[in-house]
Design a protein around this motif. Structure first.
Motif, PDB file in Angstrom:
ATOM      1  N   LYS A  70      -5.243 -13.904 -15.138  1.00 54.80           N
ATOM      2  CA  LYS A  70      -6.548 -13.436 -15.613  1.00 54.80           C
ATOM      3  C   LYS A  70      -6.925 -14.128 -16.916  1.00 54.80           C
ATOM      4  CE  LYS A  70      -9.129  -9.257 -16.836  1.00 54.80           C
ATOM      5  NZ  LYS A  70      -9.066  -7.774 -16.986  1.00 54.80           N
ATOM      6  N   GLN A  71      -5.958 -14.284 -17.806  1.00 54.51           N
ATOM      7  CA  GLN A  71      -6.221 -14.953 -19.074  1.00 54.51           C
ATOM      8  C   GLN A  71      -6.604 -16.412 -18.870  1.00 54.51           C
ATOM      9  OE1 GLN A  71      -2.654 -14.293 -21.359  1.00 54.51           O
ATOM     10  NE2 GLN A  71      -3.139 -12.148 -21.797  1.00 54.51           N
ATOM     11  N   GLN A  72      -6.095 -17.005 -17.795  1.00 51.00           N
ATOM     12  CA  GLN A  72      -6.423 -18.399 -17.496  1.00 51.00           C
ATOM     13  C   GLN A  72      -7.691 -18.536 -16.653  1.00 51.00           C
ATOM     14  OE1 GLN A  72      -2.921 -20.004 -15.608  1.00 51.00           O
ATOM     15  NE2 GLN A  72      -1.921 -20.425 -17.560  1.00 51.00           N
ATOM     16  N   GLY A  73      -8.248 -17.393 -16.226  1.00 52.76           N
ATOM     17  CA  GLY A  73      -9.425 -17.435 -15.380  1.00 52.76           C
ATOM     18  C   GLY A  73      -9.131 -17.940 -13.980  1.00 52.76           C
ATOM     19  N   ASP A  74      -7.929 -17.681 -13.482  1.00 45.30           N
ATOM     20  CA  ASP A  74      -7.522 -18.170 -12.168  1.00 45.30           C
ATOM     21  C   ASP A  74      -8.273 -17.432 -11.059  1.00 45.30           C
ATOM     22  OD1 ASP A  74      -5.022 -19.811 -10.893  1.00 45.30           O
ATOM     23  OD2 ASP A  74      -5.514 -18.075  -9.662  1.00 45.30           O
ATOM     24  N   ARG A  75      -8.649 -18.143 -10.009  1.00 48.26           N
ATOM     25  CA  ARG A  75      -9.442 -17.558  -8.926  1.00 48.26           C
ATOM     26  C   ARG A  75      -8.632 -16.586  -8.067  1.00 48.26           C
ATOM     27  NH1 ARG A  75     -10.404 -22.145  -4.338  1.00 48.26           N
ATOM     28  NH2 ARG A  75     -11.169 -20.274  -3.289  1.00 48.26           N
ATOM     29  N   TYR A  76      -7.305 -16.664  -8.152  1.00 55.22           N
ATOM     30  CA  TYR A  76      -6.452 -15.811  -7.322  1.00 55.22           C
ATOM     31  C   TYR A  76      -5.887 -14.615  -8.090  1.00 55.22           C
ATOM     32  CZ  TYR A  76      -6.607 -19.521  -3.842  1.00 55.22           C
ATOM     33  OH  TYR A  76      -7.032 -20.447  -2.922  1.00 55.22           O
ATOM     34  N   THR A  77      -6.499 -14.291  -9.224  1.00 49.65           N
ATOM     35  CA  THR A  77      -6.028 -13.157 -10.021  1.00 49.65           C
ATOM     36  C   THR A  77      -6.033 -11.859  -9.216  1.00 49.65           C
ATOM     37  OG1 THR A  77      -6.828 -14.152 -12.078  1.00 49.65           O
ATOM     38  CG2 THR A  77      -6.454 -11.782 -12.093  1.00 49.65           C
ATOM     39  N   ALA A  78      -7.104 -11.614  -8.471  1.00 47.57           N
ATOM     40  CA  ALA A  78      -7.211 -10.377  -7.690  1.00 47.57           C
ATOM     41  C   ALA A  78      -6.114 -10.290  -6.634  1.00 47.57           C
ATOM     42  CB  ALA A  78      -8.582 -10.305  -7.022  1.00 47.57           C
ATOM     43  N   ASP A  79      -5.700 -11.427  -6.093  1.00 50.91           N
ATOM     44  CA  ASP A  79      -4.633 -11.437  -5.091  1.00 50.91           C
ATOM     45  C   ASP A  79      -3.303 -11.004  -5.705  1.00 50.91           C
ATOM     46  OD1 ASP A  79      -5.916 -12.974  -2.585  1.00 50.91           O
ATOM     47  OD2 ASP A  79      -6.611 -13.911  -4.424  1.00 50.91           O
ATOM     48  N   TRP A  80      -3.010 -11.488  -6.895  1.00 52.10           N
ATOM     49  CA  TRP A  80      -1.783 -11.088  -7.583  1.00 52.10           C
ATOM     50  C   TRP A  80      -1.816  -9.597  -7.927  1.00 52.10           C
ATOM     51  CZ3 TRP A  80       2.277 -14.138  -7.463  1.00 52.10           C
ATOM     52  CH2 TRP A  80       2.102 -15.524  -7.385  1.00 52.10           C
ATOM     53  N   LYS A  81      -2.981  -9.117  -8.361  1.00 54.13           N
ATOM     54  CA  LYS A  81      -3.112  -7.695  -8.688  1.00 54.13           C
ATOM     55  C   LYS A  81      -2.881  -6.824  -7.456  1.00 54.13           C
ATOM     56  CE  LYS A  81      -6.328  -7.871 -12.615  1.00 54.13           C
ATOM     57  NZ  LYS A  81      -7.685  -7.483 -13.093  1.00 54.13           N
ATOM     58  N   SER A 104      -1.351 -18.271  -0.002  1.00 59.49           N
ATOM     59  CA  SER A 104      -0.035 -18.916   0.029  1.00 59.49           C
ATOM     60  C   SER A 104      -0.148 -20.436   0.016  1.00 59.49           C
ATOM     61  CB  SER A 104       0.750 -18.468   1.266  1.00 59.49           C
ATOM     62  OG  SER A 104       0.146 -18.949   2.452  1.00 59.49           O
ATOM     63  N   ARG A 105      -1.261 -20.964   0.544  1.00 67.27           N
ATOM     64  CA  ARG A 105      -1.407 -22.410   0.617  1.00 67.27           C
ATOM     65  C   ARG A 105      -1.608 -23.058  -0.748  1.00 67.27           C
ATOM     66  NH1 ARG A 105       1.019 -23.955   4.582  1.00 67.27           N
ATOM     67  NH2 ARG A 105      -0.021 -25.974   4.401  1.00 67.27           N
ATOM     68  N   HIS A 106      -2.070 -22.276  -1.732  1.00 68.01           N
ATOM     69  CA  HIS A 106      -2.308 -22.860  -3.047  1.00 68.01           C
ATOM     70  C   HIS A 106      -1.051 -22.866  -3.904  1.00 68.01           C
ATOM     71  CE1 HIS A 106      -2.128 -19.065  -5.290  1.00 68.01           C
ATOM     72  NE2 HIS A 106      -2.297 -19.756  -6.396  1.00 68.01           N
ATOM     73  N   LEU A 107      -0.005 -22.174  -3.450  1.00 75.45           N
ATOM     74  CA  LEU A 107       1.234 -22.101  -4.208  1.00 75.45           C
ATOM     75  C   LEU A 107       2.007 -23.411  -4.106  1.00 75.45           C
ATOM     76  CD1 LEU A 107       2.435 -18.553  -3.070  1.00 75.45           C
ATOM     77  CD2 LEU A 107       1.476 -19.143  -5.313  1.00 75.45           C
ATOM     78  N   PRO A 108       2.847 -23.709  -5.090  1.00 75.69           N
ATOM     79  CA  PRO A 108       3.734 -24.872  -4.963  1.00 75.69           C
ATOM     80  C   PRO A 108       4.620 -24.736  -3.725  1.00 75.69           C
ATOM     81  CG  PRO A 108       3.733 -24.023  -7.211  1.00 75.69           C
ATOM     82  CD  PRO A 108       2.985 -23.021  -6.390  1.00 75.69           C
ATOM     83  N   LEU A 109       5.018 -25.867  -3.152  1.00 74.37           N
ATOM     84  CA  LEU A 109       5.773 -25.859  -1.903  1.00 74.37           C
ATOM     85  C   LEU A 109       7.046 -25.019  -2.009  1.00 74.37           C
ATOM     86  CD1 LEU A 109       6.166 -26.866   0.966  1.00 74.37           C
ATOM     87  CD2 LEU A 109       7.276 -28.917   0.028  1.00 74.37           C
ATOM     88  N   LYS A 110       7.752 -25.130  -3.114  1.00 68.01           N
ATOM     89  CA  LYS A 110       9.006 -24.381  -3.284  1.00 68.01           C
ATOM     90  C   LYS A 110       8.729 -22.880  -3.291  1.00 68.01           C
ATOM     91  CE  LYS A 110      13.434 -25.227  -3.935  1.00 68.01           C
ATOM     92  NZ  LYS A 110      14.226 -26.121  -3.039  1.00 68.01           N
ATOM     93  N   SER A 111       7.664 -22.453  -3.959  1.00 70.50           N
ATOM     94  CA  SER A 111       7.317 -21.033  -3.992  1.00 70.50           C
ATOM     95  C   SER A 111       6.864 -20.547  -2.625  1.00 70.50           C
ATOM     96  CB  SER A 111       6.223 -20.782  -5.035  1.00 70.50           C
ATOM     97  OG  SER A 111       6.707 -21.029  -6.344  1.00 70.50           O
TER      98      SER A 111
END
Length: 245
Positions: free
Chosen positions: A79-90, A149-156
């Motif tokens: 959220k502090q970074q203004g990431d578009r996937y903040t709501a998904d993490w929440k 999930s597609r935006h995450l790094p491959l290892k994650s």
């Protein structure tokens, strides 16, 4: 005051695995003593993976709750970074909080009604009826978080998907097999007890894998996490003296 705490994902997971192995070995021994040697005692319920409100249950709830906290920390940072996937993490954090509560109070067990499954003539793998809404939830979850999930790094991606497969395999697949054995032979037999143990072990393994994945993601995202906690001192209420005239 600044407190520095160093956390190694491997070290955290190592201790979580040790405790999980301890509960697995003890619970398996309990099942063998119970069904092979007919030894039964009240203390055994405290370590039986197939029982509720005991040490393994609270341990699993603690790990799931820890996942919810880590997800919340990530959401705050996003959220502090203004990431578009903040709501998904929440939302993930909220889901895991509900899962931790359910682990303790076993809300899903309410849906295990053999009479209803027999009346509806459900197939053997659906006799434990809670797997029906459970399967629906898994399908919704996959659809909801596939793009995320597609935006995450491959290892994650590998960590999270592996953890999900292990957990769902235990919570749904092994539950289906266990319910079939319970219908065919009853629950007071060693095969069913061992299947139930495998189910719980897979759930714990999936959560431990997810914890490792979250800690690894945090370490790759930022090697230093600055956590500031402000403790507010209560302000004294103004004292108004009453003067009688």
């Amino acid at each position: 005051m600044q407190i520095k705490i160093s956390i190694s994902p491997r070290a955290v997971v190592k201790y979580l695995v040790i405790v999980a192995i301890f509960f697995t070995v003890v619970s398996t021994g309990i099942q063998i003593c119970k069904y092979v040697f007919d030894y039964r005692d009240d203390w055994m319920k405290l370590f039986n993976l197939d029982r509720e409100l005991n040490f393994p249950t609270w341990y699993s709830a603690f790990m799931i709750g820890f996942c919810a906290i880590l997800l919340r920390v990530i959401a705050i940072g996003k959220k502090q970074q203004g990431d578009r996937y903040t709501a998904d993490w929440k939302l993930l954090s909220f889901i895991f909080m509900l899962m931790a509560i359910d682990e303790v109070v076993s809300i899903h067990e309410i849906l295990i009604i053999p009479e209803v499954s027999e009346a509806l003539k459900l197939p053997w793998f659906l006799h434990s009826m809670w797997v029906i809404p459970g399967t629906v939830f898994v399908l919704w979850f996959v659809k909801r978080y596939w793009r995320f999930s597609r935006h995450l790094p491959l290892k994650s991606q590998q960590h999270f998907i592996t953890a999900a497969c292990i957990y769902v395999g235990g919570a749904l697949i092994m539950e289906m097999i266990g319910s079939h054995l319970a219908e065919a032979q009853g629950q007071q037999y060693l095969p069913y007890a061992l299947i139930a143990t495998v189910e719980e072990v897979m759930e714990m393994s999936g959560i431990i894998m997810f914890i490792y994945g979250l800690l690894y993601y945090l370490s790759q995202w930022s090697d230093t996490l600055n956590l500031q906690i402000d403790i507010l001192n209560p302000q004294p209420k103004p004292f108004h003296s009453k003067i009688k005239k």
